[in-house]
Design a protein around this motif. Structure first.
Motif, PDB file in Angstrom:
ATOM      1  N   MET A 314      36.886  55.259  36.280  1.00 30.01           N
ATOM      2  CA  MET A 314      38.118  54.463  36.332  1.00 30.01           C
ATOM      3  C   MET A 314      37.978  53.107  35.651  1.00 30.01           C
ATOM      4  O   MET A 314      38.983  52.442  35.400  1.00 30.01           O
ATOM      5  CB  MET A 314      38.533  54.246  37.792  1.00 30.01           C
ATOM      6  N   CYS A 315      36.753  52.682  35.365  1.00 32.72           N
ATOM      7  CA  CYS A 315      36.538  51.356  34.788  1.00 32.72           C
ATOM      8  C   CYS A 315      36.815  51.349  33.287  1.00 32.72           C
ATOM      9  O   CYS A 315      36.260  52.160  32.543  1.00 32.72           O
ATOM     10  CB  CYS A 315      35.107  50.890  35.052  1.00 32.72           C
ATOM     11  N   LYS A 316      37.632  50.406  32.866  1.00 38.63           N
ATOM     12  CA  LYS A 316      37.881  50.207  31.443  1.00 38.63           C
ATOM     13  C   LYS A 316      37.121  49.008  30.907  1.00 38.63           C
ATOM     14  O   LYS A 316      37.056  48.806  29.693  1.00 38.63           O
ATOM     15  CB  LYS A 316      39.384  50.006  31.204  1.00 38.63           C
ATOM     16  N   HIS A 317      36.581  48.193  31.776  1.00 33.51           N
ATOM     17  CA  HIS A 317      35.900  46.968  31.371  1.00 33.51           C
ATOM     18  C   HIS A 317      34.396  47.112  31.572  1.00 33.51           C
ATOM     19  O   HIS A 317      33.916  47.916  32.367  1.00 33.51           O
ATOM     20  CB  HIS A 317      36.421  45.773  32.181  1.00 33.51           C
ATOM     21  N   ARG A 318      33.671  46.292  30.830  1.00 28.60           N
ATOM     22  CA  ARG A 318      32.216  46.217  30.976  1.00 28.60           C
ATOM     23  C   ARG A 318      31.833  44.764  31.167  1.00 28.60           C
ATOM     24  O   ARG A 318      32.457  43.852  30.608  1.00 28.60           O
ATOM     25  CB  ARG A 318      31.506  46.790  29.737  1.00 28.60           C
ATOM     26  N   TYR A 330      32.765  47.510  35.143  1.00 29.62           N
ATOM     27  CA  TYR A 330      33.279  46.372  35.899  1.00 29.62           C
ATOM     28  C   TYR A 330      34.778  46.555  36.109  1.00 29.62           C
ATOM     29  O   TYR A 330      35.504  46.917  35.180  1.00 29.62           O
ATOM     30  CB  TYR A 330      33.001  45.071  35.156  1.00 29.62           C
ATOM     31  N   MET A 331      35.241  46.322  37.339  1.00 31.82           N
ATOM     32  CA  MET A 331      36.661  46.425  37.654  1.00 31.82           C
ATOM     33  C   MET A 331      37.139  45.093  38.201  1.00 31.82           C
ATOM     34  O   MET A 331      36.651  44.634  39.241  1.00 31.82           O
ATOM     35  CB  MET A 331      36.904  47.540  38.671  1.00 31.82           C
ATOM     36  N   PRO A 332      38.081  44.435  37.541  1.00 34.01           N
ATOM     37  CA  PRO A 332      38.570  43.142  38.018  1.00 34.01           C
ATOM     38  C   PRO A 332      39.196  43.253  39.403  1.00 34.01           C
ATOM     39  O   PRO A 332      39.717  44.303  39.797  1.00 34.01           O
ATOM     40  CB  PRO A 332      39.619  42.754  36.964  1.00 34.01           C
ATOM     41  N   LEU A 333      39.155  42.141  40.123  1.00 39.04           N
ATOM     42  CA  LEU A 333      39.653  42.124  41.493  1.00 39.04           C
ATOM     43  C   LEU A 333      41.153  42.387  41.556  1.00 39.04           C
ATOM     44  O   LEU A 333      41.646  43.038  42.485  1.00 39.04           O
ATOM     45  CB  LEU A 333      39.322  40.774  42.146  1.00 39.04           C
ATOM     46  N   TYR A 334      41.894  41.893  40.542  1.00 31.68           N
ATOM     47  CA  TYR A 334      43.352  42.013  40.610  1.00 31.68           C
ATOM     48  C   TYR A 334      43.814  43.470  40.583  1.00 31.68           C
ATOM     49  O   TYR A 334      44.920  43.794  41.027  1.00 31.68           O
ATOM     50  CB  TYR A 334      44.014  41.224  39.482  1.00 31.68           C
ATOM     51  N   THR A 335      42.990  44.375  40.024  1.00 35.30           N
ATOM     52  CA  THR A 335      43.375  45.793  40.008  1.00 35.30           C
ATOM     53  C   THR A 335      43.183  46.443  41.375  1.00 35.30           C
ATOM     54  O   THR A 335      43.779  47.482  41.645  1.00 35.30           O
ATOM     55  CB  THR A 335      42.534  46.552  38.971  1.00 35.30           C
ATOM     56  N   ARG A 336      42.351  45.842  42.216  1.00 33.88           N
ATOM     57  CA  ARG A 336      42.110  46.428  43.539  1.00 33.88           C
ATOM     58  C   ARG A 336      42.984  45.831  44.631  1.00 33.88           C
ATOM     59  O   ARG A 336      43.144  46.433  45.689  1.00 33.88           O
ATOM     60  CB  ARG A 336      40.641  46.213  43.943  1.00 33.88           C
ATOM     61  N   ILE A 337      43.513  44.625  44.394  1.00 34.97           N
ATOM     62  CA  ILE A 337      44.246  43.916  45.445  1.00 34.97           C
ATOM     63  C   ILE A 337      45.392  44.743  46.033  1.00 34.97           C
ATOM     64  O   ILE A 337      45.554  44.783  47.260  1.00 34.97           O
ATOM     65  CB  ILE A 337      44.750  42.555  44.908  1.00 34.97           C
ATOM     66  N   MET A 424      41.041  55.502  47.410  1.00 34.08           N
ATOM     67  CA  MET A 424      41.949  54.817  46.501  1.00 34.08           C
ATOM     68  C   MET A 424      41.507  53.381  46.196  1.00 34.08           C
ATOM     69  O   MET A 424      41.911  52.813  45.194  1.00 34.08           O
ATOM     70  CB  MET A 424      43.363  54.798  47.087  1.00 34.08           C
ATOM     71  N   GLU A 425      40.688  52.814  47.065  1.00 39.06           N
ATOM     72  CA  GLU A 425      40.165  51.467  46.805  1.00 39.06           C
ATOM     73  C   GLU A 425      39.144  51.442  45.677  1.00 39.06           C
ATOM     74  O   GLU A 425      38.806  50.372  45.163  1.00 39.06           O
ATOM     75  CB  GLU A 425      39.520  50.908  48.077  1.00 39.06           C
ATOM     76  N   ILE A 426      38.631  52.606  45.307  1.00 39.04           N
ATOM     77  CA  ILE A 426      37.636  52.767  44.235  1.00 39.04           C
ATOM     78  C   ILE A 426      36.422  51.854  44.476  1.00 39.04           C
ATOM     79  O   ILE A 426      36.145  50.939  43.686  1.00 39.04           O
ATOM     80  CB  ILE A 426      38.232  52.487  42.839  1.00 39.04           C
ATOM     81  N   PRO A 427      35.688  52.065  45.569  1.00 39.39           N
ATOM     82  CA  PRO A 427      34.474  51.265  45.796  1.00 39.39           C
ATOM     83  C   PRO A 427      33.446  51.504  44.703  1.00 39.39           C
ATOM     84  O   PRO A 427      33.385  52.588  44.107  1.00 39.39           O
ATOM     85  CB  PRO A 427      33.964  51.767  47.154  1.00 39.39           C
ATOM     86  N   ARG A 428      32.628  50.507  44.446  1.00 39.98           N
ATOM     87  CA  ARG A 428      31.669  50.572  43.335  1.00 39.98           C
ATOM     88  C   ARG A 428      30.509  51.515  43.651  1.00 39.98           C
ATOM     89  O   ARG A 428      30.108  52.307  42.808  1.00 39.98           O
ATOM     90  CB  ARG A 428      31.134  49.171  43.035  1.00 39.98           C
ATOM     91  N   THR A 429      29.949  51.433  44.830  1.00 40.54           N
ATOM     92  CA  THR A 429      28.788  52.236  45.202  1.00 40.54           C
ATOM     93  C   THR A 429      29.115  53.069  46.430  1.00 40.54           C
ATOM     94  O   THR A 429      30.098  52.833  47.137  1.00 40.54           O
ATOM     95  CB  THR A 429      27.570  51.348  45.510  1.00 40.54           C
ATOM     96  N   TYR A 430      28.271  54.040  46.698  1.00 44.25           N
ATOM     97  CA  TYR A 430      28.432  54.849  47.895  1.00 44.25           C
ATOM     98  C   TYR A 430      28.262  53.995  49.152  1.00 44.25           C
ATOM     99  O   TYR A 430      28.888  54.247  50.179  1.00 44.25           O
ATOM    100  CB  TYR A 430      27.419  55.995  47.896  1.00 44.25           C
ATOM    101  N   GLN A 431      27.409  52.986  49.047  1.00 44.99           N
ATOM    102  CA  GLN A 431      27.214  52.092  50.182  1.00 44.99           C
ATOM    103  C   GLN A 431      28.498  51.318  50.481  1.00 44.99           C
ATOM    104  O   GLN A 431      28.891  51.168  51.644  1.00 44.99           O
ATOM    105  CB  GLN A 431      26.066  51.121  49.892  1.00 44.99           C
TER     106      GLN A 431
END
Length: 794
Positions: A314-318, A330-337, A424-431
């Motif tokens: 889902m990440c378009k940024h690096r 890298y996913m900016p915060l504004y996309t998750r808010i 749907m929150e798309i967490p970065r890691t399994y943790q």
């Protein structure tokens, strides 16, 4: 070898229908998405007859066909993919990185986005499943030259209930299922062992209450026809309810003494200390486990390997990683808010729904109580029943059962919703994924399972008012009153039903659910595959443990921990019930993992993760809840105040306590809409409170004893909390997080590592300089002698 005649027949039949069979193999651009299909033209009857003949022959030859066949049991569908690995401890990390690669392997582009991993292929039904294989059958050992069947060993020494008193084979569990599952069973076993001490003390407190029940002055006075039988109590509901005599609650007052006696205070303080010892000793056990299982330096490896493929896709940024100096998703915060807002709103909505359902149950209790009261008063045949089944107890039992059913229903639906929201929150890691899901599920279950207990413990009967000026819920239903002996027995009833019901339902579900699914799967295939088919087909027919299987096991244990600690002052048998449940739970979990589930993909974990922080939070909260239960729900403090300040009998100080704890109300002061319609020959009734009598100038206001009791309750809470917290902090300071011998071993290993590196570098330097080792040693000795001679001269 097959029958020669059969082979000739098959060859002849094959030649006849060969022109009618179409073999089609399709290969996509990606190796991981290869699809193999075996298509048979159904338009011609010879082909169908041959196919049916072939399948029937294979059904009779399963025991031979399954050993070498690459087809499933129907003889048509070819096996596409099975993920398995060799159980080799030395290669364990490499083989787990096999699954890591599969979970992140890109297989195509859809809508301009990369699609990653085996999980995506499973969700799209490209593959039906991906799993490592069990060692063999769980009911028989492997035969030479096959390696040892660890599955059979686990089933024999771990999964049988007759071994409940024996230690678990923890190292074997770790080797077979991985460290993450292994540490769960270590935690569950350690928790169960610690529960044994709490259960013994709780049982002793219960036995003390049982032995002293007949000598309790309060219940004796309530049951006495000359004391309790002469006390006319005010109606418990408006108009429909009649006046009643205090001795009708005789049996309830005796039962209340079982859990509301002098040992209650001792057990509340003991459990505050016990929970501290449990958590501190668990930290030591966990630290020792990290060393023994070589997980001391696991943190960095975990952060590296647990990146979720969904996040990568889902990440378009690096962004440049400041530590590794590499570009990473890298996913900016504004996309998750927006999803965070939706998540918070969903959790809040469902917790509000829980509170609403609890209020609905309260309304049920209030509305049904009047029905029970009038029905039991009017029916003469229930005269014997009323001695032990009062309207209060009847309403409490049915309300608790109804509340438990509502809890299970809400919990079922919320599990599905919370998993979807977290995804749907798309967490970065399994943790991060597990932490987010844990927070949602725990907050909801905390409110769902404990809200009714909090209501009975801290709200019921506390804001009732008094006859003539009662408080009403929604201006319609009069607030519930406690039994004259207090609300503790109702809290005990509520806690027993919810805790016991949850544990029984959980164990039945864990045992029956996978068993029923596996049975249905085998029935659907119309065969018993366990004894006939290949290893991969047998495992394919088993239920999948799933990535969240262990999460729900932890959630169940932590919820039980809350019942054991938060309200234990009202129910000293809670640790005993938890102990019995956990003894069964360990063997049920072991049985289902070894017999009903596929082998899980091994993964590492050096601790129980965020659950440890939740346990610490509940431990701190339990000190406050138990202090408030003893002060405001139990009848201990009012009895102590009467004993030391208001008793007039020197030989039997508690004589007259019941009469002292009940205030007097003039029936003529009842509003018309609340008093019973029938006239009575008595002019006053009694109610539980400390208020001035009707002939006093301050009638119905709280008297001085009320303020004395309130001051004593607040003083007890402050003293108990400070004492328990002081002991907790002292124990936490005295007990080191890591055992001393483990610290020494780690230091020694680090020292040896440094020495080995030093020797390696020294030898490498000597090789580079071309110096003979004997000459080098002689040279070093001469230089040292010179240095010592110069030092002695000075």
């Amino acid at each position: 070898m097959g029958d020669p005649d059969l082979l000739e027949v098959l060859a002849e039949e094959g030649e006849k229908v060969n022109k009618h069979i179409d073999y089609s193999f399709q290969m996509s651009e990606s190796l991981s998405s290869r699809e193999t299909s075996f298509l048979i033209n159904e338009e011609t009857m010879p082909a169908k007859r041959f196919n049916l003949f072939l399948r029937r022959r294979l059904m009779f030859q399963k025991n031979q066909q399954s050993k070498d066949s690459i087809f499933f049991r129907d003889g048509i569908r070819q096996i596409d993919f099975v993920l398995s690995y060799v159980d080799d401890v030395k290669k364990d990390a490499e083989l787990k990185a096999v699954y890591y690669i599969l979970s992140r392997c890109p297989f195509g582009i859809e809508d301009g986005k990369k699609r990653f991993g085996i999980e995506r292929l499973l969700n799209s039904n490209t593959y039906s499943s991906a799993y490592p294989l069990h060692d063999g059958q769980y009911w028989k050992p492997s035969e030479p030259p096959n390696p040892t069947n660890e599955r059979y060993t686990l089933h024999q020494n771990w999964a049988r209930f007759s071994y409940f008193y024996k230690e678990q084979p923890l190292d074997l569990i770790k080797n077979y299922y991985g460290e993450k599952i292994g540490i769960y069973f270590v935690f569950l076993g350690f928790y169960t062992e610690m529960l044994f001490f709490a259960a013994v003390v709780g049982l002793a407190c219960f036995i003390y209450g049982l032995l002293s029940m007949e000598h309790n002055t309060s219940s004796t006075e309530i049951c006495d026809p000359e004391i309790g039988g002469q006390m006319i109590m005010c109606p418990l509901c408006d108009q429909v309810c009649d006046y009643w005599r205090l001795n009708s609650t005789c049996l309830a007052s005796k039962f209340s003494h079982l859990f509301d006696n002098e040992s209650t205070v001792f057990f509340a303080i003991f459990m505050g200390i016990w929970v501290t010892l449990f958590l501190e000793f668990w930290k030591q056990r966990q630290a020792r486990l990290e060393y023994e299982w070589d997980l001391v330096d696991f943190e960095e490896e975990q952060q590296q390997l647990q990146l979720r493929p969904e996040f990568e896709a889902m990440c378009k940024h690096r962004k440049l990683n400041a530590v590794t100096k590499e570009m990473e998703p890298y996913m900016p915060l504004y996309t998750r808010i927006p999803w965070y807002f939706l998540s918070g709103a969903t959790v809040t909505l469902w917790m509000s729904l829980v509170v609403t359902s609890m209020v609905a149950v309260i309304v049920y209790r209030l509305s049904v109580f009047a029905t029970f009261a009038s029905f039991m008063e009017s029916d003469a045949s229930l005269k014997q029943v009323k001695s032990f089944l009062t309207p209060q107890i009847t309403t409490s039992l049915t309300g608790s059962c109804l509340n438990f059913i509502v809890i299970l229903i809400l919990n079922f639906f919320y599990e599905k919703i919370s998993a979807w929201i977290t995804k749907m929150e798309i967490p970065r890691t399994y943790q991060e994924y597990e932490s987010s899901l844990t927070l949602k599920m725990f907050l909801f279950q905390f409110v769902n399972f404990y809200s009714s207990c909090f209501y009975v413990a801290f709200f019921k009967g506390k804001f009732v008012g008094y006859p003539g000026k009662y408080t009403y819920l929604f201006n319609e239903w009069r607030s519930e009153e406690c039994d004259p002996g207090g609300c503790l027995i109702e809290l005990t009833t509520q806690l027993t039903i919810i805790m016991t019901g949850k544990q029984i339902f959980g164990n039945i579900k864990e045992a029956i659910y996978p068993l029923a699914l596996n049975w249905w799967r085998r029935r659907k295939a119309r065969t018993n595959s366990e004894k006939l088919y290949s290893r991969w087909e047998q495992d394919h027919d088993l239920e999948s443990f799933g990535p969240l299987g262990l999460f729900y096991e932890y959630l169940e244990t932590v919820t039980q921990f809350g019942f054991v600690t938060l309200f234990v002052a009202s129910f000293p048998l809670a640790p005993l019930l938890a102990l019995i449940n956990n003894i069964v739970e360990i063997r049920v979990d072991a049985w289902k993992l070894t017999t009903q589930y596929r082998r899980t993909v091994a993964s590492k974990a050096h601790s129980i993760g965020v659950w440890q922080d939740i346990l610490y939070g509940m431990a701190v909260l339990s000190v406050a809840t138990n202090a408030f239960i003893v002060a405001f729900t139990s009848d201990i403090i009012p009895r102590l105040v009467y004993y030391y300040a208001y008793s007039t009998n020197a030989t039997q100080p508690m004589t007259g306590y019941v009469n002292n704890s009940l205030s007097v109300f003039l029936i003529a002061d009842f509003p018309n809409h609340t008093a019973p319609s029938e006239k009575r020959d008595f002019i006053t009734c009694r109610y539980r409170d400390y208020r001035y009598p009707p002939d006093d100038e301050n009638k119905y206001f709280h008297n001085m004893q009320f303020w004395h009791v309130l001051a004593a309750k607040m003083t007890f809470i402050i003293v108990m909390e400070h004492v328990v917290f002081l002991v907790k902090f002292l124990l936490a300071w005295m007990i080191p997080d890591v055992p001393k011998d483990v610290v020494e071993r780690i230091k020694r290993e680090k020292l040896m590592t440094i020495k080995i590196l030093h020797d390696f570098e020294l030898n490498k330097l000597k090789e580079n300089l071309g110096i003979n080792s004997n000459e080098f040693a002689k040279h070093v000795m001469i230089e040292e002698n010179k240095a010592q001679l110069a030092k002695s001269t000075l």
